[in-house]
Design a protein around this motif. Structure first.
Motif, PDB file in Angstrom:
ATOM      1  N   ALA A 242      29.854  52.175  40.813  1.00 23.59           N
ATOM      2  CA  ALA A 242      28.552  51.656  41.223  1.00 23.59           C
ATOM      3  C   ALA A 242      27.932  50.792  40.139  1.00 23.59           C
ATOM      4  O   ALA A 242      27.340  49.740  40.425  1.00 23.59           O
ATOM      5  N   THR A 243      28.076  51.196  38.892  1.00 25.31           N
ATOM      6  CA  THR A 243      27.488  50.422  37.792  1.00 25.31           C
ATOM      7  C   THR A 243      28.197  49.091  37.621  1.00 25.31           C
ATOM      8  O   THR A 243      27.552  48.035  37.490  1.00 25.31           O
ATOM      9  N   LEU A 244      29.532  49.107  37.623  1.00 24.81           N
ATOM     10  CA  LEU A 244      30.288  47.871  37.439  1.00 24.81           C
ATOM     11  C   LEU A 244      30.063  46.881  38.576  1.00 24.81           C
ATOM     12  O   LEU A 244      30.018  45.667  38.361  1.00 24.81           O
ATOM     13  N   SER A 245      29.928  47.388  39.796  1.00 24.68           N
ATOM     14  CA  SER A 245      29.886  46.510  40.963  1.00 24.68           C
ATOM     15  C   SER A 245      28.481  46.148  41.425  1.00 24.68           C
ATOM     16  O   SER A 245      28.265  45.061  41.971  1.00 24.68           O
ATOM     17  N   LEU A 246      27.513  47.051  41.224  1.00 25.31           N
ATOM     18  CA  LEU A 246      26.189  46.845  41.797  1.00 25.31           C
ATOM     19  C   LEU A 246      25.076  46.663  40.766  1.00 25.31           C
ATOM     20  O   LEU A 246      24.028  46.093  41.105  1.00 25.31           O
ATOM     21  N   VAL A 247      25.270  47.134  39.546  1.00 26.60           N
ATOM     22  CA  VAL A 247      24.221  47.030  38.526  1.00 26.60           C
ATOM     23  C   VAL A 247      24.442  45.826  37.625  1.00 26.60           C
ATOM     24  O   VAL A 247      23.521  45.032  37.379  1.00 26.60           O
ATOM     25  N   LEU A 248      25.663  45.645  37.121  1.00 27.60           N
ATOM     26  CA  LEU A 248      25.938  44.550  36.193  1.00 27.60           C
ATOM     27  C   LEU A 248      25.601  43.157  36.742  1.00 27.60           C
ATOM     28  O   LEU A 248      25.128  42.301  35.974  1.00 27.60           O
TER      29      LEU A 248
ATOM     30  N   SER B 194      26.112  34.120  34.069  1.00 28.76           N
ATOM     31  CA  SER B 194      27.018  33.018  34.415  1.00 28.76           C
ATOM     32  C   SER B 194      26.605  32.320  35.703  1.00 28.76           C
ATOM     33  O   SER B 194      26.836  31.126  35.881  1.00 28.76           O
ATOM     34  N   GLU B 195      26.030  33.076  36.646  1.00 31.02           N
ATOM     35  CA  GLU B 195      25.569  32.530  37.915  1.00 31.02           C
ATOM     36  C   GLU B 195      24.080  32.829  38.073  1.00 31.02           C
ATOM     37  O   GLU B 195      23.593  33.860  37.602  1.00 31.02           O
ATOM     38  N   PRO B 196      23.336  31.967  38.743  1.00 33.99           N
ATOM     39  CA  PRO B 196      21.914  32.241  38.970  1.00 33.99           C
ATOM     40  C   PRO B 196      21.725  33.395  39.945  1.00 33.99           C
ATOM     41  O   PRO B 196      22.480  33.535  40.908  1.00 33.99           O
ATOM     42  N   GLY B 197      20.733  34.220  39.674  1.00 28.75           N
ATOM     43  CA  GLY B 197      20.467  35.344  40.556  1.00 28.75           C
ATOM     44  C   GLY B 197      21.392  36.512  40.274  1.00 28.75           C
ATOM     45  O   GLY B 197      22.262  36.459  39.392  1.00 28.75           O
ATOM     46  N   PRO B 198      21.251  37.589  41.039  1.00 28.54           N
ATOM     47  CA  PRO B 198      22.073  38.789  40.841  1.00 28.54           C
ATOM     48  C   PRO B 198      23.474  38.635  41.414  1.00 28.54           C
ATOM     49  O   PRO B 198      23.860  39.320  42.369  1.00 28.54           O
ATOM     50  N   ARG B 199      24.247  37.681  40.852  1.00 30.42           N
ATOM     51  CA  ARG B 199      25.566  37.370  41.373  1.00 30.42           C
ATOM     52  C   ARG B 199      26.589  37.344  40.249  1.00 30.42           C
ATOM     53  O   ARG B 199      26.272  37.047  39.096  1.00 30.42           O
ATOM     54  N   PHE B 200      27.838  37.656  40.611  1.00 32.92           N
ATOM     55  CA  PHE B 200      28.966  37.546  39.700  1.00 32.92           C
ATOM     56  C   PHE B 200      29.538  36.132  39.770  1.00 32.92           C
ATOM     57  O   PHE B 200      29.504  35.485  40.824  1.00 32.92           O
ATOM     58  N   SER B 201      30.100  35.676  38.663  1.00 30.21           N
ATOM     59  CA  SER B 201      30.938  34.478  38.709  1.00 30.21           C
ATOM     60  C   SER B 201      32.290  34.857  39.303  1.00 30.21           C
ATOM     61  O   SER B 201      32.573  36.045  39.533  1.00 30.21           O
ATOM     62  N   GLY B 202      33.131  33.858  39.529  1.00 28.76           N
ATOM     63  CA  GLY B 202      34.435  34.138  40.109  1.00 28.76           C
ATOM     64  C   GLY B 202      35.272  35.079  39.265  1.00 28.76           C
ATOM     65  O   GLY B 202      35.899  36.018  39.775  1.00 28.76           O
ATOM     66  N   VAL B 203      35.294  34.852  37.952  1.00 31.77           N
ATOM     67  CA  VAL B 203      36.065  35.706  37.043  1.00 31.77           C
ATOM     68  C   VAL B 203      35.496  37.113  37.019  1.00 31.77           C
ATOM     69  O   VAL B 203      36.234  38.118  37.041  1.00 31.77           O
ATOM     70  N   GLN B 204      34.173  37.209  36.969  1.00 36.59           N
ATOM     71  CA  GLN B 204      33.542  38.527  36.935  1.00 36.59           C
ATOM     72  C   GLN B 204      33.786  39.297  38.230  1.00 36.59           C
ATOM     73  O   GLN B 204      34.036  40.509  38.203  1.00 36.59           O
ATOM     74  N   LEU B 205      33.731  38.600  39.355  1.00 34.90           N
ATOM     75  CA  LEU B 205      33.981  39.259  40.631  1.00 34.90           C
ATOM     76  C   LEU B 205      35.423  39.741  40.723  1.00 34.90           C
ATOM     77  O   LEU B 205      35.696  40.842  41.234  1.00 34.90           O
ATOM     78  N   THR B 206      36.346  38.942  40.201  1.00 28.54           N
ATOM     79  CA  THR B 206      37.747  39.363  40.182  1.00 28.54           C
ATOM     80  C   THR B 206      37.932  40.608  39.326  1.00 28.54           C
ATOM     81  O   THR B 206      38.652  41.545  39.717  1.00 28.54           O
ATOM     82  N   PHE B 207      37.285  40.631  38.156  1.00 29.48           N
ATOM     83  CA  PHE B 207      37.364  41.812  37.287  1.00 29.48           C
ATOM     84  C   PHE B 207      36.815  43.049  37.994  1.00 29.48           C
ATOM     85  O   PHE B 207      37.421  44.131  37.947  1.00 29.48           O
ATOM     86  N   ALA B 208      35.660  42.901  38.662  1.00 32.23           N
ATOM     87  CA  ALA B 208      35.059  44.040  39.358  1.00 32.23           C
ATOM     88  C   ALA B 208      35.972  44.530  40.476  1.00 32.23           C
ATOM     89  O   ALA B 208      36.125  45.745  40.671  1.00 32.23           O
ATOM     90  N   ALA B 209      36.602  43.605  41.205  1.00 30.68           N
ATOM     91  CA  ALA B 209      37.480  43.985  42.308  1.00 30.68           C
ATOM     92  C   ALA B 209      38.724  44.713  41.801  1.00 30.68           C
ATOM     93  O   ALA B 209      39.098  45.774  42.327  1.00 30.68           O
ATOM     94  N   VAL B 210      39.363  44.171  40.761  1.00 28.63           N
ATOM     95  CA  VAL B 210      40.570  44.796  40.216  1.00 28.63           C
ATOM     96  C   VAL B 210      40.236  46.149  39.605  1.00 28.63           C
ATOM     97  O   VAL B 210      40.969  47.141  39.790  1.00 28.63           O
ATOM     98  N   SER B 211      39.131  46.226  38.873  1.00 30.57           N
ATOM     99  CA  SER B 211      38.716  47.497  38.269  1.00 30.57           C
ATOM    100  C   SER B 211      38.454  48.553  39.337  1.00 30.57           C
ATOM    101  O   SER B 211      38.809  49.731  39.172  1.00 30.57           O
ATOM    102  N   SER B 212      37.832  48.134  40.442  1.00 29.74           N
ATOM    103  CA  SER B 212      37.544  49.077  41.526  1.00 29.74           C
ATOM    104  C   SER B 212      38.837  49.640  42.112  1.00 29.74           C
ATOM    105  O   SER B 212      38.952  50.853  42.346  1.00 29.74           O
ATOM    106  N   LEU B 213      39.819  48.767  42.342  1.00 24.47           N
ATOM    107  CA  LEU B 213      41.089  49.231  42.896  1.00 24.47           C
ATOM    108  C   LEU B 213      41.819  50.161  41.928  1.00 24.47           C
ATOM    109  O   LEU B 213      42.385  51.187  42.334  1.00 24.47           O
TER     110      LEU B 213
END
Length: 366
Positions: free
Chosen positions: A146-152, A158-177
């Motif tokens: 929850a912290t890695l995916s929803l809080v960080l 890197s991106e405006p607003g409460p959003r991940f960049s492409g690299v950050q989103l990939t890291f969150a997805a791989v870490s979750s799996l």
């Protein structure tokens, strides 16, 4: 007479999933009048009860913790499909759909299902007992995901607003799996005994003796009907969602309430199954269902929406608001204090339920 009633009950739980699937086929993507909406709601409720029945058949065959894992993953996979289907419709509202749905699932499971299970078990058996090693490991994984995916995303720049960049989103997805895979391996292979129900004396219950396990053929049929019932639950929930959206809009409430209502409907099978286990003093099974569902909801949804964001238009907002981060932090702290002793009273169940009510109240009146 009793045998006839039992036969009718078995037939009912087999017919309703098929009926839900047929109704879903004829109503999907079409305008649904009020009368059909009422019918869909009735069949939806029946599909929920049928899903619980078939989940218990499968769980009885494969044993714990595999039974609760099957139900948690099955519900979450179909929930992910529902999220992607709604996101594909486009619109500004779809930007926060994944976040709102996942967070609603976390709050409902970690406070609603956990709180109700502890309350029911402790009122019926004086105290609710469970294995703190397995439950603590599940809670730690949920908190990390929850912290890695929803809080960080709220704090990245890197991106405006409460959003991940492409690299950050990939890291969150791989870490979750990876984290979800590690947990499943721990739960089912290396430390399976940590996730089995225990007696009030602390002895692990390795097998149930109240009835013979169903045959492989019956369990396989139950698994197929379980998946069909879950498809019906999620699909019909999507079908009645326009009516729910209209009612929410007419009441002047925030659109996020729609996600909460849909999450409540989708999680009904796990809630009922968890409460039945709690009544039988199998609290560990209830907690496996609750925390496993929260974990699967994050661990499977985030990678799925990350992959889908490649072809879906519009932004993907994952970061929580300050209010929701406070509720998440409170949930983790309270759940940690609940888990440490390995037993709970009605007080702990009540505390979790109050947190859920606070979340629901703030969703309606932010």
């Amino acid at each position: 007479m009793i045998a006839r009633l039992a036969s009718l009950s078995r037939g009912w739980t087999s017919v309703v999933p098929v009926l839900a699937a047929v109704l879903l086929i004829f109503t999907w993507g079409r305008y649904v009048p009020a009368g059909v909406t009422v019918l869909m709601t009735v069949v939806l409720a029946g599909a929920v009860l049928a899903a619980v029945h078939h989940a218990e058949v499968v769980a009885h065959r494969v044993g714990e913790p595999f039974g609760s894992l099957i139900l948690a993953v099955a519900v979450t996979v179909i929930e992910v499909a529902l999220i992607l289907a709604l996101m594909a419709d486009g619109g500004d509202k779809s930007a926060t759909l994944a976040r709102d749905t996942v967070f609603a699932a976390v709050m409902i499971t970690c406070n609603g299902i956990v709180g109700l299970s502890l309350l029911v078990a402790s009122l019926r058996h004086r105290t609710a007992v469970f294995n703190p090693e397995g439950t603590g490991a599940a809670l730690a994984t949920v908190a990390t995901l929850a912290t890695l995916s929803l809080v960080l995303p709220t704090f990245t720049t890197s991106e405006p607003g409460p959003r991940f960049s492409g690299v950050q989103l990939t890291f969150a997805a791989v870490s979750s799996l990876i984290l979800y895979g590690l947990f499943v391996a721990t739960q089912t292979i290396r430390h399976r005994d940590y996730f089995l129900p225990i007696t009030h004396e602390g002895e692990v219950i390795t097998a149930e003796t109240h009835a013979a396990a169903p045959s492989t053929r019956k369990a396989s049929a139950g698994l197929g009907l379980l998946l069909l019932a879950l498809v019906g639950v999620v699909g019909l929930a999507k079908g009645v969602s326009p009516t729910i959206e209209a009612a929410v809009a007419d009441a002047g409430m925030d659109h996020a309430v729609v996600g909460v209502i849909i999450a409540l409907l989708v999680l009904l099978p796990e809630t009922i199954a968890a409460l039945r286990s709690a009544r039988r003093d199998r609290v560990q099974t209830s907690l496996n269902l609750a925390l496993g569902s929260a974990m699967a909801s994050i661990g499977l949804t985030i990678p799925a929406v990350a992959l889908a964001s490649i072809w879906l238009s519009g932004p993907l907002v994952l970061g929580l608001s300050p209010t929701h981060m406070v509720l998440l932090a409170l949930t983790v702290v309270v759940a940690s204090l609940t888990v440490v002793p390995g037993r709970a009273t009605p007080l702990q169940g009540g505390v979790h339920l109050v947190i859920l009510v606070a979340y629901l109240e703030l969703a309606v009146n932010p």
